[in-house]
Design an enzyme around this catalytic site. Sequence first.
Site, PDB file in Angstrom:
ATOM      1  N   CYS A 149     -27.129 -31.811  57.791  1.00  0.00           N
ATOM      2  CA  CYS A 149     -26.813 -30.405  58.061  1.00  0.00           C
ATOM      3  C   CYS A 149     -26.674 -29.645  56.750  1.00  0.00           C
ATOM      4  CB  CYS A 149     -25.519 -30.296  58.867  1.00  0.00           C
ATOM      5  SG  CYS A 149     -25.012 -28.593  59.185  1.00  0.00           S
ATOM      6  N   CYS A 159     -19.286 -25.323  56.103  1.00  0.00           N
ATOM      7  CA  CYS A 159     -18.647 -25.443  57.414  1.00  0.00           C
ATOM      8  C   CYS A 159     -17.666 -26.607  57.400  1.00  0.00           C
ATOM      9  CB  CYS A 159     -19.714 -25.649  58.486  1.00  0.00           C
ATOM     10  SG  CYS A 159     -19.070 -26.116  60.095  1.00  0.00           S
ATOM     11  N   CYS A 193     -17.417 -30.788  60.349  1.00  0.00           N
ATOM     12  CA  CYS A 193     -17.717 -32.216  60.208  1.00  0.00           C
ATOM     13  C   CYS A 193     -17.056 -32.771  58.956  1.00  0.00           C
ATOM     14  CB  CYS A 193     -19.227 -32.441  60.143  1.00  0.00           C
ATOM     15  SG  CYS A 193     -20.090 -32.138  61.706  1.00  0.00           S
ATOM     16  N   CYS A 233     -26.157 -25.731  64.838  1.00  0.00           N
ATOM     17  CA  CYS A 233     -25.105 -26.715  64.561  1.00  0.00           C
ATOM     18  C   CYS A 233     -25.670 -28.050  64.999  1.00  0.00           C
ATOM     19  CB  CYS A 233     -23.828 -26.375  65.322  1.00  0.00           C
ATOM     20  SG  CYS A 233     -22.555 -27.662  65.233  1.00  0.00           S
ATOM     21  N   GLN A 236     -13.978 -32.512  78.016  1.00  0.00           N
ATOM     22  CA  GLN A 236     -14.464 -33.321  76.908  1.00  0.00           C
ATOM     23  C   GLN A 236     -15.838 -32.833  76.464  1.00  0.00           C
ATOM     24  OE1 GLN A 236     -12.949 -35.559  75.165  1.00  0.00           O
ATOM     25  NE2 GLN A 236     -11.106 -35.895  76.399  1.00  0.00           N
ATOM     26  N   TYR A 289      -0.279 -34.845  82.516  1.00  0.00           N
ATOM     27  CA  TYR A 289      -1.224 -34.018  81.755  1.00  0.00           C
ATOM     28  C   TYR A 289      -2.598 -34.137  82.422  1.00  0.00           C
ATOM     29  CZ  TYR A 289       2.533 -35.097  78.421  1.00  0.00           C
ATOM     30  OH  TYR A 289       3.746 -35.308  77.821  1.00  0.00           O
ATOM     31  N   ASP A 346      -2.338 -38.576  79.457  1.00  0.00           N
ATOM     32  CA  ASP A 346      -3.406 -38.015  78.625  1.00  0.00           C
ATOM     33  C   ASP A 346      -2.860 -36.767  77.924  1.00  0.00           C
ATOM     34  OD1 ASP A 346      -5.799 -37.411  77.457  1.00  0.00           O
ATOM     35  OD2 ASP A 346      -6.756 -36.673  79.280  1.00  0.00           O
ATOM     36  N   CYS A 380      -5.969 -38.679  71.675  1.00  0.00           N
ATOM     37  CA  CYS A 380      -6.973 -38.139  70.751  1.00  0.00           C
ATOM     38  C   CYS A 380      -6.470 -38.138  69.317  1.00  0.00           C
ATOM     39  CB  CYS A 380      -7.399 -36.732  71.172  1.00  0.00           C
ATOM     40  SG  CYS A 380      -6.042 -35.562  71.306  1.00  0.00           S
TER      41      CYS A 380
END
Length: 431
Positions: A98, A106, A109, A185, A257, A286, A358, A385
Amino acid sequence: MSRGKRPASTGRGKQQRRRAVSQGDSLIGTEVEVEVGDVAHGGHCVARHDGRVIFLRHALPGERVVARITDGGTASRFLRADAVQVLDASPERREAPCRFSGPGGCGGCDWQHTSAAFGRELKTRVVREQLRRLAGVDWDGVVEPVPGDEEGLRWRTRVEFAVSPDRRLGLRKHRSHDVVPVDDCLIAVPEIAATGLLDEPVEPGATGVDVAVAADREVVAVDLPVRDSGVPNVVESVAPNGVAARGFRVSSRGFWQVHPGAASTFVAAALDGLQPRPGERALDLYAGVGVFTAFLGDAVGPKGRVLGLEGDSRAVRDAGPNIAGLEHASLRRADIGRDSWDAVVDETLGTVDLVVLDPPRSGAGRAVVRDVLAREPRRAAYIACDPAALARDIAYAAESGYRVVSLRAFDAFPMTHHIECVAILEPSVRR
């Protein structure tokens, strides 16, 4: 599956002045040569210079680089920096595909300068370190790929673009409100760039555009800020291995997701670990738009009972049609840890055999973990996460007499530092 956003703080100017004083003289822009150490949680590696830790982006372990300080001063406990010149490169380094990534570019990432496979190796090290340090758990697993990306690219089905000063859509720099205009992107699915939204200036007054690509490839774009309640819904599909697929309707501005294989992968991992039985009672905390609620409802059957609790009103509204037809399943609004949600569990379920947690990135916390496990479920699935929050909550679970019997980690956000884990807990002593 809802995730909240932290509200903007007040008194920002005073905070910045206090911070500047505490950091001493600014070192921003200073360049130093450093040897790069191991990876750390957060998308950077650790280096040291003059006895001080530097959290270094755009580097790989074992390299020697020139680091340009991006945050910190002479009195700071640690510094942040970008690797702006590579003197001795790691064999795992590659040219970033990229052109918008890299120092000053950016910030979306973290690992464009290596392969998706080595990115998973770095994430594996992070999960192991967090579990060992915060929970005392030695994990010998690896971060697994999730089906649906192209070697770490072309997977993101939802992107919220910001607006640059010249009215072009783009993405923000790392730890900054500055916007980098982009015409594509590379981690986003191709349909997003194909809308043409990235090629033209946006109308005055818009602060951004949220673009979602549904399972049927329908593309929905919503201008920000949202000026009415008519935000369209999209239909997503979840098809765990060995389980009948289900469709879910969710607001295009609601949480879902973003990796096309993520929801199916997480549901399959949770069900495989929980091994639900017909007639059992399950609690889904959740619960979002009802993904786990619905699949648990299918698994325990009409003689069982499932209760989902979720704090976001929009998600609760979306969940209604998603669990329609499951008369033994319900999903209600409750702020977990704040409302008297445990009373709702008492009146709806009574006993609890299975639990799915979650929580948002910050984790469930000691009080919620304690109160849930006090109900003595047979097994609990914790979907996380953030590996640090997961490790802390696993330690709290140990205080309640529960241990980890399996833990899988998934690369649901390739090229970034984010990781999703599914941990299965059960009582340390059989009851």
